[in-house]
Design a protein around this motif. Structure first.
Motif, short mmCIF file in Angstrom:
data_model
loop_
_atom_site.label_atom_id
_atom_site.label_comp_id
_atom_site.label_asym_id
_atom_site.label_seq_id
_atom_site.Cartn_x
_atom_site.Cartn_y
_atom_site.Cartn_z
N HIS A 579 3.11 -23.70 -38.94
CA HIS A 579 2.20 -22.81 -39.60
C HIS A 579 2.96 -22.24 -40.97
N LEU A 580 4.47 -22.35 -41.05
CA LEU A 580 4.97 -21.92 -42.08
C LEU A 580 5.38 -22.97 -43.10
N MET A 581 5.10 -24.11 -42.82
CA MET A 581 5.64 -25.14 -43.92
C MET A 581 4.96 -24.92 -45.46
N LEU A 629 -3.15 -30.84 -40.53
CA LEU A 629 -2.61 -29.82 -39.50
C LEU A 629 -1.76 -28.71 -40.24
N HIS A 630 -1.26 -29.18 -41.38
CA HIS A 630 -0.37 -28.05 -41.86
C HIS A 630 -1.42 -27.02 -42.59
N CYS A 631 -2.64 -27.64 -43.26
CA CYS A 631 -3.30 -26.70 -44.11
C CYS A 631 -3.87 -25.77 -42.98
N LEU A 632 -4.44 -26.32 -41.79
CA LEU A 632 -5.22 -25.47 -40.80
C LEU A 632 -4.05 -24.39 -40.20
N ALA A 633 -2.83 -25.00 -39.74
CA ALA A 633 -2.00 -23.82 -39.28
C ALA A 633 -1.72 -22.87 -40.40
N HIS A 634 -1.72 -23.08 -41.77
CA HIS A 634 -1.33 -22.17 -42.72
C HIS A 634 -2.40 -21.28 -42.78
N SER A 635 -3.86 -21.72 -42.75
CA SER A 635 -4.88 -20.92 -42.89
C SER A 635 -5.18 -20.00 -41.74
N LEU A 636 -4.69 -20.32 -40.49
CA LEU A 636 -4.59 -19.43 -39.14
C LEU A 636 -3.64 -18.51 -39.12
N ASN A 637 -2.37 -18.56 -39.91
CA ASN A 637 -1.31 -17.80 -39.85
C ASN A 637 -1.70 -16.37 -40.28
#
Length: 639
Positions: A579-581, A629-637
Motif C-alpha cells: 500500500h506504500l509503493m 493491486l498497487h492502485c487498489l492498496a494505495h486507495s485503501l491506505n
C-alpha cells in the motif's frame, strides 16, 4: 516390472520395445508370441527404450552374455534394482578371464544409476590360493543399498563419495573396512559376514569356510590386522581434561564453599562442553543459542540418572520428524485464516552451498511469511513452463480461491510464468518484486555505455567510477604486503560487488567513503613505493585515491542514489508495504530530482539531461512493475 533373465532365455527371448506400461518376466521358457514392435538382435535382449526400470536381474549367466545384454539397454535408462549373479567357468583360465570381465561389468553398471545393487561373484571350482585380483568399487551416486560378494577378491575404495548409501553388506571380500567407511557419509547399516566365516574364528555359531586354505587365511588375517590398526589409529585419543590436571602431584583440597557448590564437577562439565566445540569445529556462536543453554539447564535441574544424549540416527530421523510435525501443528492456526485473509505466494531461486539450484515457495499473510517448500531444480531447465507448473502445484496446495497474488522477480522466465498464472487463474495477479525492480533500475543507470549511445556523455562516468573502485580494491587485496599495510590503517575491510546482492555497487562505494582516510594514509606512506611490482598499476591507484575530483564523483553517486537505496531497504523487509509503493516511488523520484538539480545548480524549471536519463529509467521500470493491486492498496491506505 522386474526383468529377470535366466540362461535358457538368452537365445529365445524377445522384449517389447517399450516396457514402461506392461510387466513381463521370462524364465526358462519358450519365447512368447512376437507382437508388433518387438525385436531381437544377435540372440540378446535389445530394444529396451524405457527410461526407468524397477529391476534388472541376471542369474547364472556368463559374464560375457551379461555385458552384451547390458550394452543393448539404451543409455539414460535408470534402474531401481540391479542384481548380477553371473555363472563361473569350470576352467581356471576361463575363471581368470571372468574375473577381469567382472571388474569391467561392475564399472559399466554405473551408467544405470541403480538405487539397490546386488553383485555376487561365485567361487571358481578351480580356484587356487595366491591370486590377488583387485576390484575397485565404482561411484554409484544414487545407490542406497549395496550387497557385495566378490569371492575373496580385494575391494578398494571408490574414487569419490557415495553420498546417499545407507546400507552396505560385504561378504567374502578382502577389504580394508577402516579406509572404505570414509567414503559413505550417510551409512547407517554395515553387515560384514566374512570375518568369522573366512577367518575361521568359530565363534557366534558361524561355521568356518572349508574352501579357505592356509595361504588365503594368512592373507585374510593380514588384511584384518591392517583394518584393525587403521580403525585404532582413527579412534580419538583419550586426552585428559584441563580440570583433571596433568597427573603430577596431588590436587589441592577443595574448600568448604567449593565443595558445597561442587565446583570440580562444574569445571569438568565446562571442559567437556568446550572439548566438544574444539574437536567438532563448532562455531562459538552456538554457545549463545538459547536452546543449547536451555538443554543443559533442564538436565541440571532434573533427575536424569543414566541419561544418554540422542544418537546420530535418532536426531536425523525420529526427533526430526517429531519436530516437523510439531511445527506444522503450530502453523495450523495461520493456515486456517487463508480463506478469510488471502495469501500471497512468493517464489525466488537461489543456490545452496553445494551449488544446487533451488526454488523456494513461501506463503505470506498479514501474520507473516510461512515457508512452504524448496524444489531442487538440478538437471531441469528453469523455463517459464517449468516455473508455471511449480507455481500451479503450490496454488493447488493452498487453494486457488485463497490466493491473491504471485510474487516473483522480473526475469523473463518468471514474467512468462506469472502471465501464464494470470491466464489460468483470472482472479490471481502476478506482481514483480519491487526490490528487484529497483535493483534493475539502478543497474541500468550505472551500466557501461558505448560512445555511440546518446546517454554515454551523461551517464558513463558512473560506471567509470565504479570500475575504478573495483580496480583499487582488487589491487590492494591481491597484494599481501599492501593489504597488510592497509590493515594497519583501517579496522574496516573492503566490500566487493556481489551479483546476487541488491545495490552492491552502492554498498561498495559507501565503504570506500568510510575508509577514505585509511586509503589516503596508505598511498602516502613511505613503504607504498618500496614495492616495485606493477608500478604502473600502483601509480594509478595512488592517483585515484589522492584525486579530489574522483572523490567528488563518489560522493555525488552516493547522494543521488540514496533515495533509491533507502527505498530498497524499506521494501526489502517482511513487513507489508504494497500500500506504500505508489507514494514511495513518487517521493523517491522527486528526491532524486532535487539532489541532481542542487548539484548542477539548476532551477526546477530548467532542463537537466542527466536527470532526464535517470527519470526515464525509473519511470519505465515503474510502469513495468505497476499492477492494479498497487492502485487498489494505495486507495485503501488510511493516509
Amino acid at each position: 516390472m522386474e526383468l529377470l533373465i535366466q540362461p535358457t532365455m538368452i537365445e529365445s527371448a524377445s522384449f517389447p520395445t517399450t516396457c514402461s506400461s506392461r510387466s513381463w518376466c521370462a524364465c526358462a521358457a519358450p519365447a512368447p508370441p512376437r507382437a508388433p514392435g518387438w525385436s531381437r538382435a544377435g540372440g540378446v535382449a535389445c530394444g529396451l527404450v524405457s527410461r526407468t526400470l524397477p529391476g534388472l536381474t541376471f542369474r547364472d549367466i556368463p559374464v560375457s552374455e551379461i555385458k552384451s545384454a547390458l550394452a543393448s539397454v539404451p543409455r539414460g535408462t535408470a534402474v531401481s534394482l540391479l542384481e548380477i549373479r553371473p555363472s563361473r567357468s569350470m576352467s581356471l583360465a576361463e575363471g581368470k578371464l571372468d574375473d577381469a570381465r567382472a571388474k569391467s561389468l561392475l564399472r559399466s553398471a554405473t551408467r544405470f544409476s541403480p538405487k539397490e545393487i546386488v553383485f555376487v561373484l561365485r567361487q571358481c571350482p578351480m580356484f587356487k590360493p595366491g591370486r590377488d585380483i583387485t576390484i575397485a568399487l565404482p561411484c554409484f551416486l544414487r545407490a542406497t543399498s549395496i550387497e557385495l560378494d566378490t569371492c575373496s577378491h580385494r575391494i578398494t575404495p571408490p574414487a569419490g563419495e557415495l553420498p546417499v548409501l545407507e546400507m552396505l553388506s560385504i561378504s567374502g571380500n578382502i577389504v580394508n573396512v577402516g579406509s572404505l567407511l570414509n567414503f559413505f557419509p550417510r551409512l547407517r547399516v554395515l553387515r560384514i559376514t566374512f570375518r568369522a566365516h573366512l577367518l575361521k574364528m568359530g565363534d557366534g555359531g558361524v561355521k568356518p569356510c572349508p574352501k579357505v586354505t592356509i595361504d588365503i587365511l594368512v592373507q585374510l588375517k593380514s588384511e584384518q590386522d591392517k583394518a584393525d590398526a587403521s580403525s585404532k589409529s582413527n579412534t580419538p585419543l583419550n586426552i585428559p581434561l584441563p580440570s583433571d590436571g596433568n597427573g603430577s602431584g596431588s590436587k589441592r583440597k577443595a574448600s568448604a564453599i567449593e565443595a558445597s557448590f561442587d565446583l570440580d564437577t562444574r569445571n569438568k562439565l565446562d571442559a567437556l562442553i568446550a572439548r566438544m566445540f574444539y574437536t567438532a569445529g563448532l562455531p562459538f556462536n552456538l554457545a549463545r543459542n538459547p536452546w543449547f543453554r536451555q538443554a543443559f539447564i533442564f538436565a541440571a535441574s532434573s533427575k536424569l540418572g543414566g541419561y544418554v544424549p540422542p544418537s546420530y540416527n535418532k536426531i536425523r530421523t525420529t526427533l526430526l520428524v517429531q519436530e516437523k510435525t510439531h511445527v506444522e501443528r503450530m502453523l495450523q492456526p495461520i493456515k486456517s485464516t487463508w480463506s478469510s485473509k488471502g495469501v500471497s505466494i512468493v517464489s525466488d531461486g537461489w543456490s545452496d552451498p553445494q551449488r544446487r539450484p533451488l526454488l523456494n515457495f513461501m506463503a505470506v499473510t498479514e501474520d507473516g511469511p510461512m515457508f512452504l517448500r524448496a524444489i531442487n531444480a538440478a538437471g531441469d531447465t528453469k523455463s517459464k513452463e517449468y516455473i508455471f507448473e511449480r507455481l500451479v502445484e503450490t496454488i493447488d496446495f493452498i487453494g486457488a480461491e485463497n490466493v491473491v497474488q504471485v510474487v516473483t522477480d522480473n526475469a523473463s522466465n518468471c514474467r512468462g510464468a506469472g502471465l501464464m498464472v494470470e491466464q489460468k487463474y483470472p482472479h490471481i495477479f502476478w506482481t514483480p518484486c519491487v526490490v528487484h525492480t529497483l535493483n534493475l533500475a539502478w543497474r541500468s543507470i550505472c551500466a557501461e555505455r558505448t560512445e555511440a549511445d546518446p546517454e554515454y556523455e551523461f551517464c558513463n562516468w558512473i560506471s567509470d567510477v565504479s570500475s575504478d573502485a573495483q580496480q583499487i580494491r582488487n589491487f590492494i587485496m591481491n597484494h599481501s604486503m599492501r593489504l597488510s599495510m592497509f590493515n594497519e590503517f583501517s579496522k574496516l575491510k573492503f566490500l566487493a560487488i556481489a551479483e546476487t546482492r541488491f545495490a552492491s555497487q552502492i554498498v561498495m562505494l559507501k565503504r570506500f567513503r568510510e575508509i577514505k582516510d585509511a586509503l589516503t594514509s596508505l598511498v602516502v606512506c613511505p613503504r607504498w613505493s618500496d614495492y616495485r611490482d606493477k608500478e604502473v598499476k600502483a601509480q594509478f591507484v595512488k592517483d585515484k585515491i589522492l584525486s579530489d575530483l574522483w572523490w567528488d564523483k563518489v560522493n555525488y553517486i552516493l547522494d543521488f542514489s540514496e533515495p533509491i537505496y533507502a527505498m530498497i531497504r524499506a521494501a526489502d523487509t517482511d513487513k507489508p508495504c504494497l500500500h506504500l509503493m505508489y507514494e514511495m516511488w513518487d517521493s523517491m523520484i522527486e528526491k532524486v530530482k532535487k539532489i541532481i538539480y542542487r548539484h548542477e545548480g539548476k532551477e526546477e524549471h530548467e532542463h537537466s539531461p542527466f536527470y532526464d536519463v535517470v527519470n526515464e529509467i525509473l519511470q519505465s521500470r515503474w510502469l513495468k512493475n505497476n499492477t492494479p493491486l498497487h492502485c487498489l492498496a494505495h486507495s485503501l491506505n488510511p493516509k
